[in-house]
Design an enzyme around this catalytic site. Sequence first.
Site, short mmCIF file in Angstrom:
data_model
loop_
_atom_site.label_atom_id
_atom_site.label_comp_id
_atom_site.label_asym_id
_atom_site.label_seq_id
_atom_site.Cartn_x
_atom_site.Cartn_y
_atom_site.Cartn_z
N GLU A 70 -1.00 -5.40 8.83
CA GLU A 70 -0.18 -4.84 9.90
C GLU A 70 -0.81 -5.13 11.26
O GLU A 70 -2.03 -5.20 11.39
CB GLU A 70 -0.05 -3.33 9.72
CG GLU A 70 0.63 -2.92 8.42
CD GLU A 70 0.70 -1.41 8.25
OE1 GLU A 70 0.28 -0.68 9.18
OE2 GLU A 70 1.16 -0.95 7.19
N ASP A 100 0.82 -1.20 0.00
CA ASP A 100 0.00 0.00 0.00
C ASP A 100 0.86 1.26 0.00
O ASP A 100 0.35 2.38 -0.08
CB ASP A 100 -1.00 0.00 1.16
CG ASP A 100 -0.34 -0.10 2.53
OD1 ASP A 100 0.90 -0.17 2.60
OD2 ASP A 100 -1.09 -0.10 3.54
N SER A 101 2.18 1.08 0.04
CA SER A 101 3.12 2.18 -0.19
C SER A 101 2.90 2.80 -1.57
O SER A 101 3.38 3.91 -1.84
CB SER A 101 4.56 1.70 -0.05
OG SER A 101 4.78 0.52 -0.81
N GLU A 153 9.73 -4.17 10.49
CA GLU A 153 10.10 -2.87 9.92
C GLU A 153 10.60 -1.91 10.98
O GLU A 153 9.96 -1.70 12.01
CB GLU A 153 8.91 -2.23 9.20
CG GLU A 153 9.27 -0.88 8.59
CD GLU A 153 8.24 -0.32 7.62
OE1 GLU A 153 8.45 0.79 7.11
OE2 GLU A 153 7.22 -0.99 7.38
N ASP A 209 -0.83 -6.17 0.05
CA ASP A 209 -1.22 -5.52 1.29
C ASP A 209 -2.73 -5.35 1.40
O ASP A 209 -3.40 -5.01 0.42
CB ASP A 209 -0.60 -4.12 1.37
CG ASP A 209 0.71 -4.10 2.14
OD1 ASP A 209 0.94 -5.02 2.95
OD2 ASP A 209 1.49 -3.16 1.94
N LYS A 248 -1.03 -9.44 3.19
CA LYS A 248 -0.24 -8.94 4.32
C LYS A 248 -1.06 -7.91 5.08
O LYS A 248 -1.71 -7.06 4.48
CB LYS A 248 1.07 -8.29 3.85
CG LYS A 248 1.93 -7.76 5.03
CD LYS A 248 3.30 -7.32 4.57
CE LYS A 248 3.29 -5.95 3.92
NZ LYS A 248 2.89 -4.87 4.86
#
Length: 277
Positions: A114, A44-45, A181, A83, A112
């Site tokens: 978080e 999602d970056s 991270e 993501d 993925k």
Amino acid sequence: MKKMVPDFFKMKAEHEKITMLTAYDYPGAHWVEEAGLDMILVGDSLGMVVLGYDSTVPVTMDDMIHHAKAVRRGAPQTFVVVDMPFMSYATIDSALLNAGRLIQEGGADAVKLEGGESFAPIIKTLTQVGIPVVGHIGLTPQTATQLGGFKVQGRDLESAKQLMRDARALEEAGVMSIVLEAIPAEVAKRITREITVPSIGIGAGKDCDGQVLVIHDLLGMFDRFKPKFVKSYGDVKALAVQGIREYITEVKQQNFPAKEHEFKLSDEIVEKLYGKD
């Protein structure tokens, strides 16, 4: 040959490092597959490096599916992780729905998300229905505001211990790997040693089982900021700007297009086209 989940566990067991990069479109995915990358992350970056947002928060499920489909077309023989964007897994029901969409519509091999031990129940539900999940702890960009910004996590004893608890909880929930991270290398080393699933580091030192970077950082395509943990292996932006400037100059000076870039009519048709009626 395309690697699958068991291959990454085997790589950890045999101490073979796992290589992972982001890709967001067909050409980028094609490049990394041709180079022999182990695993792609459709991160999602993309909200920041492709769509121009200030954070990952505005990225939607439709954005992720759109880019995931392009990446899958560009890299059919590479394991693709996608993501889950902000608020797409706030509940178990929404997580099931949206993870399923990324697999079915986006062509993802895994998703993925978080978060640490508080997200373990959601992750466990996903893995129990057969959806491979990659965890992500440490600096979690979707909740960076709560963490005090884009800062290194786990620098004091209690927060380091919490990261270890998070990693164990995600392992027990059934993740196939965990992204670590922006955490101290010593913390990442211990987590990597104590869990059975592969760790993928980004700003977490060399002792992780693998490494991931944003391809725009690696190739010098994005220069709004450069994290300490990034190493650039090229300067694609400089090459692109130079090429565009040369194009502008040649068009202005009427050197492009040249004769070799033109399509021609036969002399007979030219005569009729320009001749008198």
